[in-house]
Design a protein around this motif. Structure first.
Motif, PDB file in Angstrom:
ATOM      1  N   ARG A  13       0.862  -1.182   0.000  1.00 30.27           N
ATOM      2  CA  ARG A  13       0.000   0.000   0.000  1.00 30.27           C
ATOM      3  C   ARG A  13       0.894   1.227   0.000  1.00 30.27           C
ATOM      4  NH1 ARG A  13      -2.347  -0.975   4.238  1.00 30.27           N
ATOM      5  NH2 ARG A  13      -1.993   0.729   5.696  1.00 30.27           N
ATOM      6  N   VAL A  14       0.735   2.102  -1.003  1.00 31.83           N
ATOM      7  CA  VAL A  14       1.719   3.149  -1.248  1.00 31.83           C
ATOM      8  C   VAL A  14       1.071   4.525  -1.383  1.00 31.83           C
ATOM      9  CG1 VAL A  14       3.316   1.547  -2.365  1.00 31.83           C
ATOM     10  CG2 VAL A  14       1.611   2.767  -3.753  1.00 31.83           C
ATOM     11  N   ASP A  15       1.915   5.553  -1.178  1.00 33.36           N
ATOM     12  CA  ASP A  15       1.523   6.957  -1.354  1.00 33.36           C
ATOM     13  C   ASP A  15       2.543   7.622  -2.284  1.00 33.36           C
ATOM     14  OD1 ASP A  15      -0.843   7.487   0.267  1.00 33.36           O
ATOM     15  OD2 ASP A  15       0.418   6.963   1.975  1.00 33.36           O
ATOM     16  N   PRO A  16       2.257   7.660  -3.579  1.00 41.99           N
ATOM     17  CA  PRO A  16       3.196   8.298  -4.518  1.00 41.99           C
ATOM     18  C   PRO A  16       3.357   9.789  -4.218  1.00 41.99           C
ATOM     19  CG  PRO A  16       1.584   6.954  -5.680  1.00 41.99           C
ATOM     20  CD  PRO A  16       1.104   7.078  -4.275  1.00 41.99           C
ATOM     21  N   ASP A  17       4.590  10.266  -4.271  1.00 41.25           N
ATOM     22  CA  ASP A  17       4.891  11.664  -3.998  1.00 41.25           C
ATOM     23  C   ASP A  17       4.658  12.503  -5.254  1.00 41.25           C
ATOM     24  OD1 ASP A  17       5.664  13.774  -2.399  1.00 41.25           O
ATOM     25  OD2 ASP A  17       7.789  13.573  -2.906  1.00 41.25           O
ATOM     26  N   GLY A  18       4.462  13.801  -5.058  1.00 41.55           N
ATOM     27  CA  GLY A  18       4.304  14.717  -6.180  1.00 41.55           C
ATOM     28  C   GLY A  18       3.581  15.977  -5.763  1.00 41.55           C
ATOM     29  N   GLN A  19       3.955  17.097  -6.375  1.00 41.03           N
ATOM     30  CA  GLN A  19       3.320  18.370  -6.069  1.00 41.03           C
ATOM     31  C   GLN A  19       1.966  18.509  -6.746  1.00 41.03           C
ATOM     32  OE1 GLN A  19       4.586  20.718  -3.838  1.00 41.03           O
ATOM     33  NE2 GLN A  19       5.974  19.009  -3.404  1.00 41.03           N
ATOM     34  N   THR A  20       1.788  17.797  -7.850  1.00 36.66           N
ATOM     35  CA  THR A  20       0.534  17.860  -8.594  1.00 36.66           C
ATOM     36  C   THR A  20      -0.007  16.448  -8.787  1.00 36.66           C
ATOM     37  OG1 THR A  20       1.591  17.647 -10.767  1.00 36.66           O
ATOM     38  CG2 THR A  20       1.386  19.878  -9.840  1.00 36.66           C
ATOM     39  N   LEU A  21      -1.259  16.356  -9.196  1.00 33.68           N
ATOM     40  CA  LEU A  21      -1.848  15.052  -9.477  1.00 33.68           C
ATOM     41  C   LEU A  21      -1.075  14.338 -10.566  1.00 33.68           C
ATOM     42  CD1 LEU A  21      -4.105  12.931  -9.232  1.00 33.68           C
ATOM     43  CD2 LEU A  21      -5.462  14.326 -10.821  1.00 33.68           C
ATOM     44  N   GLN A  22      -0.685  15.080 -11.606  1.00 33.44           N
ATOM     45  CA  GLN A  22       0.057  14.459 -12.698  1.00 33.44           C
ATOM     46  C   GLN A  22       1.385  13.890 -12.224  1.00 33.44           C
ATOM     47  OE1 GLN A  22      -1.228  13.908 -15.619  1.00 33.44           O
ATOM     48  NE2 GLN A  22       0.600  12.832 -16.323  1.00 33.44           N
ATOM     49  N   GLU A  23       2.079  14.602 -11.350  1.00 34.44           N
ATOM     50  CA  GLU A  23       3.349  14.107 -10.826  1.00 34.44           C
ATOM     51  C   GLU A  23       3.134  12.841  -9.994  1.00 34.44           C
ATOM     52  OE1 GLU A  23       5.262  17.197  -8.663  1.00 34.44           O
ATOM     53  OE2 GLU A  23       5.724  18.397 -10.446  1.00 34.44           O
ATOM     54  N   ARG A  24       2.097  12.819  -9.192  1.00 36.27           N
ATOM     55  CA  ARG A  24       1.810  11.633  -8.381  1.00 36.27           C
ATOM     56  C   ARG A  24       1.524  10.425  -9.278  1.00 36.27           C
ATOM     57  NH1 ARG A  24      -2.717  12.167  -4.243  1.00 36.27           N
ATOM     58  NH2 ARG A  24      -1.663  10.363  -3.310  1.00 36.27           N
ATOM     59  N   LEU A  25       0.751  10.652 -10.336  1.00 35.88           N
ATOM     60  CA  LEU A  25       0.405   9.551 -11.241  1.00 35.88           C
ATOM     61  C   LEU A  25       1.625   9.068 -12.022  1.00 35.88           C
ATOM     62  CD1 LEU A  25      -3.066  10.796 -12.478  1.00 35.88           C
ATOM     63  CD2 LEU A  25      -2.618   8.827 -10.996  1.00 35.88           C
ATOM     64  N   MET A  26       2.513   9.985 -12.388  1.00 31.20           N
ATOM     65  CA  MET A  26       3.744   9.569 -13.067  1.00 31.20           C
ATOM     66  C   MET A  26       4.601   8.709 -12.146  1.00 31.20           C
ATOM     67  SD  MET A  26       4.755  13.077 -15.122  1.00 31.20           S
ATOM     68  CE  MET A  26       6.361  12.406 -15.598  1.00 31.20           C
ATOM     69  N   THR A  27       4.659   9.101 -10.874  1.00 32.45           N
ATOM     70  CA  THR A  27       5.413   8.301  -9.902  1.00 32.45           C
ATOM     71  C   THR A  27       4.770   6.931  -9.718  1.00 32.45           C
ATOM     72  OG1 THR A  27       6.159  10.277  -8.727  1.00 32.45           O
ATOM     73  CG2 THR A  27       6.194   8.214  -7.503  1.00 32.45           C
ATOM     74  N   LEU A  28       3.453   6.909  -9.627  1.00 29.22           N
ATOM     75  CA  LEU A  28       2.747   5.638  -9.475  1.00 29.22           C
ATOM     76  C   LEU A  28       2.975   4.743 -10.693  1.00 29.22           C
ATOM     77  CD1 LEU A  28       0.815   3.841  -7.873  1.00 29.22           C
ATOM     78  CD2 LEU A  28      -1.101   5.052  -8.955  1.00 29.22           C
ATOM     79  N   ALA A  29       2.946   5.316 -11.887  1.00 24.99           N
ATOM     80  CA  ALA A  29       3.166   4.532 -13.102  1.00 24.99           C
ATOM     81  C   ALA A  29       4.556   3.908 -13.119  1.00 24.99           C
ATOM     82  CB  ALA A  29       2.966   5.410 -14.337  1.00 24.99           C
ATOM     83  N   ARG A  30       5.566   4.660 -12.664  1.00 27.18           N
ATOM     84  CA  ARG A  30       6.926   4.103 -12.590  1.00 27.18           C
ATOM     85  C   ARG A  30       6.975   2.938 -11.603  1.00 27.18           C
ATOM     86  NH1 ARG A  30      11.221   8.989 -11.962  1.00 27.18           N
ATOM     87  NH2 ARG A  30      12.711   7.267 -12.257  1.00 27.18           N
ATOM     88  N   LEU A  31       6.277   3.085 -10.491  1.00 25.15           N
ATOM     89  CA  LEU A  31       6.252   1.996  -9.507  1.00 25.15           C
ATOM     90  C   LEU A  31       5.546   0.772 -10.070  1.00 25.15           C
ATOM     91  CD1 LEU A  31       6.854   1.081  -6.583  1.00 25.15           C
ATOM     92  CD2 LEU A  31       4.543   1.883  -5.996  1.00 25.15           C
ATOM     93  N   VAL A  32       4.429   0.973 -10.759  1.00 29.21           N
ATOM     94  CA  VAL A  32       3.710  -0.153 -11.369  1.00 29.21           C
ATOM     95  C   VAL A  32       4.636  -0.927 -12.297  1.00 29.21           C
ATOM     96  CG1 VAL A  32       1.880  -0.759 -12.993  1.00 29.21           C
ATOM     97  CG2 VAL A  32       1.406   0.870 -11.146  1.00 29.21           C
TER      98      VAL A  32
END
Length: 346
Positions: free
Chosen positions: A316-335
């Motif tokens: 269970r994770v919390d991707p970091d990022g200043q914006t929603l797009q940054e958080r989703l990019m981080t999540l995509a890299r983790l996936v």
């Protein structure tokens, strides 16, 4: 290995929270969990999210068993969500249960056991007659009637427990379908899994019969690892110092058992004295690195593999990022990294 996210708003921006969950579903994330502390309840946001998603499993992470009756707990979102609902339960702590809900925190494990038993009775479609140490149904001496739920029986609703102490971990192994682990360090997995396995064995099951899911913290990528460590220290200081009283801080107890006794006690003492910056400064770098997925891609990949090798099924994770797009990019890299680990390419 699977991935789960937390579903909660930032500054009450529910639209952004739903957009994040929808994109996480599209990326292949398996579960979304709501928290229940002293702000929002755990169930209501999932009802809304159930209408917006199609595949994502939806869990309460967790419902506090002292905050509602067992029968109300059993009246779940399973039907509304198309059987994607997971009932996550926990005892919380005396500060919240007694301070916020006005309910005694006495005998929390017995309460948890009885709630699970009653929930199972209700979801199996049984007539609710129960005589326990805490709950008596119907209430003796009154006009209460032994009822059967009017909802269609759903005996297979998964129940996950958020537990930390040895006895509660054994209860998890005995009764639950999954475990919601926090304050978890994979290098010390045995201090959790041995107790869960003991409870599972007592019930004629194996540790592998449970979904072992843990909070893996913040996800952030950078070659400048030091820049990722410092912002995480305040959160750990809050966990060690504020998540409970000096007498009852279950998270602090876990870190002490994992070999951080001096750190845990010193951080707690500084926090309770109001010295919060000093408390954060006392958190060691290695504890941040062991409780979050931060650093270079190779570092994060190795940590995922460490969790997998320890026996964890879901992160269970919390991707970091200043914006929603940054958080989703981080999540995509983790996936993508989790897919690599699952494929055995690392």
């Amino acid at each position: 290995m699977k991935l789960a996210i937390n579903f909660s708003p930032f500054n009450e921006d529910w639209y952004m929270a739903v957009t994040y969950a929808l994109e996480a579903e599209r990326l292949g994330v398996d579960m979304a969990w709501t928290a229940e502390t002293w702000g929002y309840d755990g169930a209501t946001p999932l009802g809304y999210l159930a209408a917006k998603t199609t595949r994502l499993h939806l869990g309460t992470g967790i419902m506090q068993v002292g905050a509602r009756t067992p029968a109300m707990t059993a009246m779940s979102l399973a039907s509304l969500s198309g059987d994607r609902f997971i009932l996550g339960l926990g005892v919380s702590g005396p500060q919240v249960i007694e301070g916020w809900h006005g309910v005694s925190f006495a005998r929390p494990l017995q309460r948890l056991r009885e709630v699970i038993t009653i929930v199972r009775m209700v979801t199996r479609g049984e007539r609710l007659i129960y005589h326990g140490d805490i709950y008596q149904l119907p209430l003796p001496g009154g006009e209460g009637k032994a009822l059967v739920s009017s909802a269609r029986p759903r005996p297979d609703i998964p129940i996950y427990l958020a537990t930390l102490g040895p006895k509660s971990l054994e209860l998890t192994g005995e009764l639950a379908d999954g475990w919601l682990g926090t304050a978890f360090i994979p290098e010390h997995a045995s201090m959790f899994f041995e107790s869960i396995a003991a409870g599972a064995t007592r019930a004629g099951r194996a540790l592998t019969d449970l979904d072992l899911q843990v909070a893996a913290g913040v996800v952030a990528f950078s070659d400048d690892v030091d820049s990722l460590i410092a912002p995480r220290k305040a959160g750990l200081a809050f966990t060690l110092g504020a998540m409970g009283s000096r007498q009852h801080n279950f998270y602090n107890d876990v870190y002490r058992r994992a070999g951080y006794e001096d750190v845990a006690l010193e951080v707690q003492d500084l926090w309770l004295k109001g010295q919060r910056e000093a408390a954060a400064d006392r958190v060691p770098d290695d504890l941040v690195l062991k409780t979050n997925l931060i650093g270079t891609e190779d570092m994060v990949r190795r940590r995922i593999r460490t969790y997998r090798d320890a026996g964890v099924n879901t992160l269970r994770v919390d991707p970091d990022g200043q914006t929603l797009q940054e958080r989703l990019m981080t999540l995509a890299r983790l996936v993508d990294l989790v897919k690599e680990v699952n494929a055995g390419s690392v």
